[in-house]
Design a protein around this motif. Structure first.
Motif, PDB file in Angstrom:
ATOM      1  N   TYR A 287       0.824  -1.209   0.000  1.00 35.78           N
ATOM      2  CA  TYR A 287       0.000   0.000   0.000  1.00 35.78           C
ATOM      3  C   TYR A 287       0.857   1.257   0.000  1.00 35.78           C
TER       4      TYR A 287
ATOM      5  N   ASP B 264       2.698   1.722  -3.322  1.00 26.53           N
ATOM      6  CA  ASP B 264       1.758   2.065  -4.399  1.00 26.53           C
ATOM      7  C   ASP B 264       1.253   3.495  -4.252  1.00 26.53           C
TER       8      ASP B 264
ATOM      9  N   ASN C 109       2.041   6.466  -7.062  1.00 28.52           N
ATOM     10  CA  ASN C 109       0.803   6.728  -7.799  1.00 28.52           C
ATOM     11  C   ASN C 109       0.314   5.485  -8.548  1.00 28.52           C
ATOM     12  N   ARG C 110       0.316   4.351  -7.852  1.00 26.47           N
ATOM     13  CA  ARG C 110      -0.139   3.101  -8.461  1.00 26.47           C
ATOM     14  C   ARG C 110      -1.458   2.600  -7.864  1.00 26.47           C
ATOM     15  N   LEU C 111      -2.078   3.398  -6.971  1.00 25.01           N
ATOM     16  CA  LEU C 111      -3.379   2.991  -6.424  1.00 25.01           C
ATOM     17  C   LEU C 111      -4.457   3.164  -7.488  1.00 25.01           C
ATOM     18  N   ASP C 112      -5.458   2.293  -7.472  1.00 31.91           N
ATOM     19  CA  ASP C 112      -6.509   2.404  -8.489  1.00 31.91           C
ATOM     20  C   ASP C 112      -7.467   3.546  -8.140  1.00 31.91           C
ATOM     21  N   GLU C 113      -8.342   3.815  -9.085  1.00 25.93           N
ATOM     22  CA  GLU C 113      -9.245   4.966  -8.968  1.00 25.93           C
ATOM     23  C   GLU C 113     -10.156   4.855  -7.742  1.00 25.93           C
ATOM     24  N   LYS C 114     -10.623   3.652  -7.460  1.00 29.34           N
ATOM     25  CA  LYS C 114     -11.509   3.431  -6.306  1.00 29.34           C
ATOM     26  C   LYS C 114     -10.792   3.755  -4.994  1.00 29.34           C
ATOM     27  N   ALA C 115      -9.521   3.319  -4.900  1.00 25.34           N
ATOM     28  CA  ALA C 115      -8.739   3.578  -3.682  1.00 25.34           C
ATOM     29  C   ALA C 115      -8.497   5.066  -3.489  1.00 25.34           C
TER      30      ALA C 115
ATOM     31  N   ARG D  61     -10.405   7.461  -4.708  1.00 18.20           N
ATOM     32  CA  ARG D  61     -11.694   8.093  -4.420  1.00 18.20           C
ATOM     33  C   ARG D  61     -12.031   7.957  -2.938  1.00 18.20           C
TER      34      ARG D  61
ATOM     35  N   TRP E 160      -4.011  12.802  -6.406  1.00 20.66           N
ATOM     36  CA  TRP E 160      -2.589  12.502  -6.227  1.00 20.66           C
ATOM     37  C   TRP E 160      -1.718  13.589  -6.854  1.00 20.66           C
TER      38      TRP E 160
END
Length: 302
Positions: A66, A69, A73-79, A81, A87
């Motif tokens: 976590y 990531d 800047n590798r977290l997905d859009e849901k994370a 949001r 970011w």
């Protein structure tokens, strides 16, 4: 009221940066708070700048995947949001510096009895996800670091933000030497709460007298029962009656009395106390900075 100009304060210029001024989260409030304490005569040689945090340091409480990531800047859009902030590298710089600021504030409090951080209180961050404008948890990081390094035996996290400290509670659930207490508005974010060692959920629209009685009684009980080496005090000002996300009916003077009570009780018990500013929401950014400045003024009055 005369103010102590030598009160240790911790602040880094990267706490505020160019950011959408209409966003619910007021990113400018840290710089404005710094300016406010300067006008009070409280920002001279007593301001200590924390070092930039490294990703690896946060792995003491956060999941390695976590935290890396997030930084890259590798977290997905849901994370993202769920976090609620867009970011940027500037955001990462402040996000990874602020926990070091809370840790430094705690160490200054252990040395001097009292110290204040002009940021901190990111209590909705969990070990493997961010939430509610919080990406890394400075309170859990500080408590775990101090305990693991044997700088303290036990820590009380006294969280008076209007929102329950779910991330801190979850991250320290299996740490026997950290006690988490959250006094918050029950029918408010987060709607799925993680159990603290002690949770006190308050009814909507609670007013000063009842609130201050609960805070004072609870803190006196915990200081007596736990005799902690350190109190980490999250002085959230979103309890204010006109806060955009609050739902309580606490006056400005009620916040002043609350912070005075908390600090007075800790100091009377010879318990070092480190303060963080926690949450506060206001379209009037200068007024918000002054609200966050209440705990610093109260600390400087001792």
């Amino acid at each position: 009221m005369s103010l102590n100009p030598n009160l240790p304060l911790v602040y880094h210029p990267n706490y505020s940066f160019s950011f959408d001024p209409k966003h619910r989260f007021v990113m400018s409030k840290f710089a404005q708070l710094h300016q406010h304490v300067k006008t009070l005569g409280l920002a001279g040689d007593n301001i200590i700048e924390p070092p930039h945090g490294r990703v690896e340091e946060l792995e003491i409480v956060h999941c390695e995947n976590y935290i890396h990531d997030l930084w890259h800047n590798r977290l997905d859009e849901k994370a993202m949001r769920r976090i609620g902030l867009p970011w940027s590298q500037a955001l990462m710089n402040r996000t990874f510096t602020a926990p070091l600021g809370t840790l430094q504030t705690a160490r200054l409090a252990l040395k001097n009895g009292l110290a204040c951080h002009l940021a901190g209180g990111t209590h909705h961050a969990h070990s493997d996800f961010g939430s509610g404008f919080c990406m890394v948890n400075d309170l859990a990081f500080t408590a775990q670091t101090l305990i693991q390094n044997r700088e303290v035996t036990n820590v009380l996290i006294f969280d008076l933000d209007v929102h329950q400290g779910d991330g801190t509670a979850a991250m320290l659930a299996h740490q026997p030497y950290a006690f988490t207490c959250s006094i918050h508005c029950e029918k408010n974010f987060p709607f799925r709460k993680s159990p603290s060692d002690l949770d006190i959920g308050l009814a909507n629209n609670m007013q000063d007298a009842e609130y201050l009685g609960i805070v004072d009684d609870t803190l006196q009980f915990l200081l007596n029962e736990l005799n902690p080496d350190l109190v980490l005090y999250d002085a959230g000002v979103d309890i204010w009656q006109e806060d955009g996300l609050g739902k309580l009916d606490i006056s400005w003077q009620g916040i002043e009395k609350r912070d005075h009570i908390v600090l007075k009780r800790c100091l009377a018990n010879n318990t070092p106390v480190a303060t963080v500013i926690g949450g506060g929401y206001d379209r009037d950014h200068q007024r918000l900075a002054k609200r966050h400045g209440i705990v610093i003024e109260q600390a400087a009055s001792f």
